[in-house]
Scaffold this motif. Sequence first.
Motif, short mmCIF file in Angstrom:
data_model
loop_
_atom_site.label_atom_id
_atom_site.label_comp_id
_atom_site.label_asym_id
_atom_site.label_seq_id
_atom_site.Cartn_x
_atom_site.Cartn_y
_atom_site.Cartn_z
N ARG A 34 0.66 -1.12 -0.01
CA ARG A 34 0.05 0.05 -0.35
C ARG A 34 0.68 1.40 0.02
O ARG A 34 0.29 2.14 -0.50
N THR A 35 2.09 1.20 0.42
CA THR A 35 2.75 2.45 0.74
C THR A 35 4.25 2.24 -0.17
O THR A 35 4.75 3.53 -0.18
N GLY A 36 4.64 1.15 -0.15
CA GLY A 36 6.01 1.02 -0.95
C GLY A 36 7.00 1.14 0.29
O GLY A 36 8.19 0.95 0.05
N VAL A 37 6.60 1.16 1.76
CA VAL A 37 7.47 1.32 2.67
C VAL A 37 7.61 -0.02 3.48
O VAL A 37 6.64 -0.91 3.60
N THR A 38 8.85 -0.45 3.73
CA THR A 38 9.18 -1.65 4.44
C THR A 38 9.21 -1.47 6.05
O THR A 38 10.11 -0.55 6.36
N PRO A 39 8.54 -2.00 6.70
CA PRO A 39 8.55 -1.80 8.34
C PRO A 39 10.20 -2.20 8.50
O PRO A 39 10.78 -3.12 8.13
N CYS A 40 10.66 -1.15 9.65
CA CYS A 40 12.00 -1.09 9.94
C CYS A 40 12.29 -1.19 11.30
O CYS A 40 11.97 -0.41 12.16
N LEU A 41 12.88 -2.22 11.89
CA LEU A 41 13.57 -2.33 13.41
C LEU A 41 15.00 -1.93 13.43
O LEU A 41 15.60 -2.59 12.77
N ALA A 42 15.10 -1.00 14.29
CA ALA A 42 16.63 -0.71 14.55
C ALA A 42 17.00 -1.25 15.82
O ALA A 42 16.38 -1.19 16.85
N THR A 43 18.28 -2.01 16.09
CA THR A 43 18.70 -2.70 17.15
C THR A 43 20.06 -1.93 17.33
O THR A 43 20.92 -1.39 16.59
#
Length: 289
Positions: A34-43
């Motif tokens: 829907r947005t072209g954005v991949t969810p991102c988790l920063a560690t």
Amino acid sequence: MSQTRSTARLMDGTALARTTVAEAAASAAEIKRRTGVTPCLATVLVGEDPASVTYVKMKQNRCAKAGIESRHVTLPASVSTAELVAAVTALSDDPAVHGILLQHPVGPHIDERAAFEAISPAKDVDGVTMHSFAAMGFGEPGFVSCTPGGIMRLLDAYDVELSGKHAVVVGRSAILGKPAGMLLLARNATVTYCHSRTVDLAAHVRQADVLVAAVGKPEFIYGADIKPGAVVIDAGYNAGNVGDVDFESAAERASLITPVPGGVGPMTIAVLLAQTVGAAARQLGLDGV
């Protein structure tokens, strides 16, 4: 592990985690569609503690399998509190990052609480900030601490009725014991907290319809003290792959029990991934994802 005369049914955290991660992966794919954005988790990792390094790599691998981007920040063990806070603040301000996890421990010279509080509440997918703790206590929207959140999902998956039941939590850490009790209280359980200063711990344990062991001591709780038919959640993980409960003796009296490993542990990372995807959906203004 030797054979046990277990009468308890095992609560399979590995299977439930697999389902939870699959749901998160489907939601992540929908967000990207829907947005072209991949969810991102920063560690964020301070130093090179072997256990922490292994744990962070495990989280990164699970992210990849769930279609979640992972960004890793490694800082030297000598980093100052100000430098760590600056690094976390930069991630909080970065719109491409949706969730932040600061790996514990960070070193005795660092003000860990200050570093945690640099995490934006909107990105606190590990549920470690005071904002998240208050949200859990008040029953407001927010992110739960991942291990207690996994415990609640396990209880729900096995249809454990909590309303009116006596839940005993052994342990009072800020990210496990305390929030676990608050989440149980929010479900109308009567909650007793026990800890290192509790007098006659066994007497309290014997009253538990639901027991959450989170004290960090191997096989600390014995089956003889388990109320017949109780639900036993062992959130401990100690050397030798043993929990805080003596499994074999407890399984003879409990109705449901989590194994170690394979119980609470897999659910912790599953909740982290689910909350990262949820954070991305909120930040992107998406409903129903």
